[in-house]
Design an enzyme around this catalytic site. Structure first.
Site, short mmCIF file in Angstrom:
data_model
loop_
_atom_site.label_atom_id
_atom_site.label_comp_id
_atom_site.label_asym_id
_atom_site.label_seq_id
_atom_site.Cartn_x
_atom_site.Cartn_y
_atom_site.Cartn_z
CB ALA A 15 -74.63 -28.64 -47.71
N GLY A 16 -76.33 -26.80 -50.84
CA GLY A 16 -77.85 -26.24 -51.48
C GLY A 16 -78.47 -26.98 -52.12
CG MET A 61 -77.66 -23.83 -55.61
SD MET A 61 -78.22 -21.87 -56.00
CE MET A 61 -78.04 -21.80 -57.94
CB SER A 67 -71.01 -31.23 -59.17
OG SER A 67 -71.49 -31.93 -58.19
CE LYS A 112 -77.45 -28.98 -59.13
NZ LYS A 112 -78.41 -29.44 -58.69
N GLY A 132 -72.30 -26.84 -55.47
CA GLY A 132 -71.21 -26.47 -55.33
C GLY A 132 -70.30 -26.68 -55.27
CG ASP A 173 -75.74 -32.80 -59.38
OD1 ASP A 173 -76.25 -33.25 -60.59
OD2 ASP A 173 -75.82 -32.11 -58.85
O1 C5P Z 1 -73.29 -37.99 -57.16
P1 C5P Z 1 -73.90 -37.33 -56.38
O2 C5P Z 1 -72.11 -37.44 -55.09
O3 C5P Z 1 -73.49 -35.81 -56.21
O4 C5P Z 1 -74.62 -38.05 -55.39
C1 C5P Z 1 -75.09 -37.63 -54.21
C2 C5P Z 1 -76.05 -38.81 -54.31
O5 C5P Z 1 -77.45 -38.55 -53.67
C3 C5P Z 1 -76.04 -40.40 -54.23
O6 C5P Z 1 -74.65 -41.48 -53.37
C4 C5P Z 1 -77.32 -40.78 -54.09
O7 C5P Z 1 -77.52 -41.28 -52.73
C5 C5P Z 1 -78.21 -39.46 -54.69
N1 C5P Z 1 -78.19 -39.60 -55.71
C6 C5P Z 1 -79.03 -40.61 -56.32
N2 C5P Z 1 -79.58 -40.87 -57.87
C7 C5P Z 1 -79.13 -39.63 -59.03
C8 C5P Z 1 -78.75 -39.03 -57.88
C9 C5P Z 1 -77.31 -38.88 -56.73
O8 C5P Z 1 -79.43 -41.29 -56.08
N3 C5P Z 1 -78.95 -39.76 -60.21
#
Ligand code: C5P
Length: 301
Positions: free
Chosen positions: A105-106, A108, A112, A17, A110, A145
């Site tokens: 870890a880019g 995009m 997710s 994405k 991946g 995501d």
């Molecule tokens: O949900 P995901 O694992 O992708 O999120 C990774 C980290 O990004 C979360 O632990 C948080 O620190 C940060 N994040 C956030 N607010 C969001 C999405 C992600 O602070 N809406």
């Protein structure tokens, strides 16, 4: 005939994405920030192949360096499989093979995409037959995501980015993606955002973004591209600013940091312009890929 003989393996493809717009609001008590974002699924895919097994295991291969991807319980696709098994009361396991195309870890999505694909693949392999709504509920528990890569297309995300509304989008948008060898940690970028930014109480996706998507107008969308995580990502990685400028002076309508970075996404006027920008970037020593959006979400292939 047993299920194992009928479906020896299931292959599911899920897209990367780009956040064509991302506004970050205040940080909530759970550590997540309130977002207003417009997602577009693009033609860079993760393939997840699930086959029957007694336990849970995972391997990763593919054209890109995946040495940074955990293959143990930290892996989001494995967590997705376990979550589904637990939810559906399934007693067996799965072997998951991921073929990676999306930068690790880019920014995009991946990881997710792997999780979304694993949910769809295991649901089919095990015959658990969950509804789309149930799968979306599990996806949201795995990461902000994951629901979008499950759904695909073009959508507006609010809440953590996981409350989705499909957006009307016409035509095709051509992008040039510039991955970066050094991945960035999403939590670190949000922390850097918190150090300096004043976040609005209720972030919103502006109507200009919705109009541009609906019209399929790349020039209009280029004017409206925005990412609140771009400034913190560039403070952490000032080298990215030079590449952004290079792209913008070599044919891109506009460039943006993708999600929390470090991948850069350049919007081009057409497929031909995208190809020409890709070549300019490559001549300057950058890896560059052409992709287009929107594309479908996670589905069996
Ligand atoms: O949900 P995901 O694992 O992708 O999120 C990774 C980290 O990004 C979360 O632990 C948080 O620190 C940060 N994040 C956030 N607010 C969001 C999405 C992600 O602070 N809406």
């Amino acid at each position: 005939m047993t299920l194992v003989e009928e479906f020896p393996e299931i292959r599911v493809r899920a897209p990367a994405k780009i956040n064509v717009f991302l506004a970050v609001g205040p940080r909530a008590d759970d550590g997540y920030h309130e977002l207003a974002t417009a997602f577009q699924a693009v033609s860079l895919f993760e393939d997840v192949i699930a086959s029957h097994d007694d336990g849970f295991s995972l391997s990763v291969s593919g054209p890109i360096d995946s040495s940074g991807v955990p293959t143990d319980e930290r892996n989001l696709a494995l967590r997705a499989a376990r979550l589904l098994a637990e939810h559906a009361g399934y007693g067996g396991g799965v072997r998951i093979d991921i073929r990676k195309e999306v930068p690790v870890a880019g920014g995009m999505g991946g990881g997710s995409a792997d999780a979304a694909a694993a949910l769809v693949a295991c649901d089919a392999l095990w015959g658990t037959g969950l509804s789309t709504r149930e799968l979306q509920g599990l996806a949201a528990r795995l990461g902000a995501d994951v629901p979008f890569t499950l759904m695909g297309g073009t959508a507006i995300g609010t809440g953590r980015g996981d409350a989705l509304n499909p957006a009307l989008a016409r035509g095709r948008f051509d992008w040039v993606i510039v991955p970066n060898a050094l991945g960035m940690s999403t939590p670190d970028v949000y922390r850097e955002f918190d150090r300096q930014a004043e976040s609005p109480a209720a972030p919103q996706v502006p109507t200009e973004v919705l109009h541009a998507l609906r019209a399929g107008d790349a020039r209009m969308l280029a004017e409206a591209l925005h990412n609140d995580l771009q400034a913190p990502a560039l403070r952490m990685r000032p080298d990215l600013a030079d590449v952004l400028e290079f792209g913008e002076t070599n044919g891109a309508l506009a460039g943006i940091v993708s999600g929390s970075g470090p991948t850069l996404a350049f919007l081009a006027e057409s497929r031909i312009e995208a190809r020409s920008l890709q070549q300019s970037l490559e001549r300057a020593g950058h890896e560059a890929l052409t992709v287009y959006g929107p594309v479908h979400g996670a589905r069996i292939v």
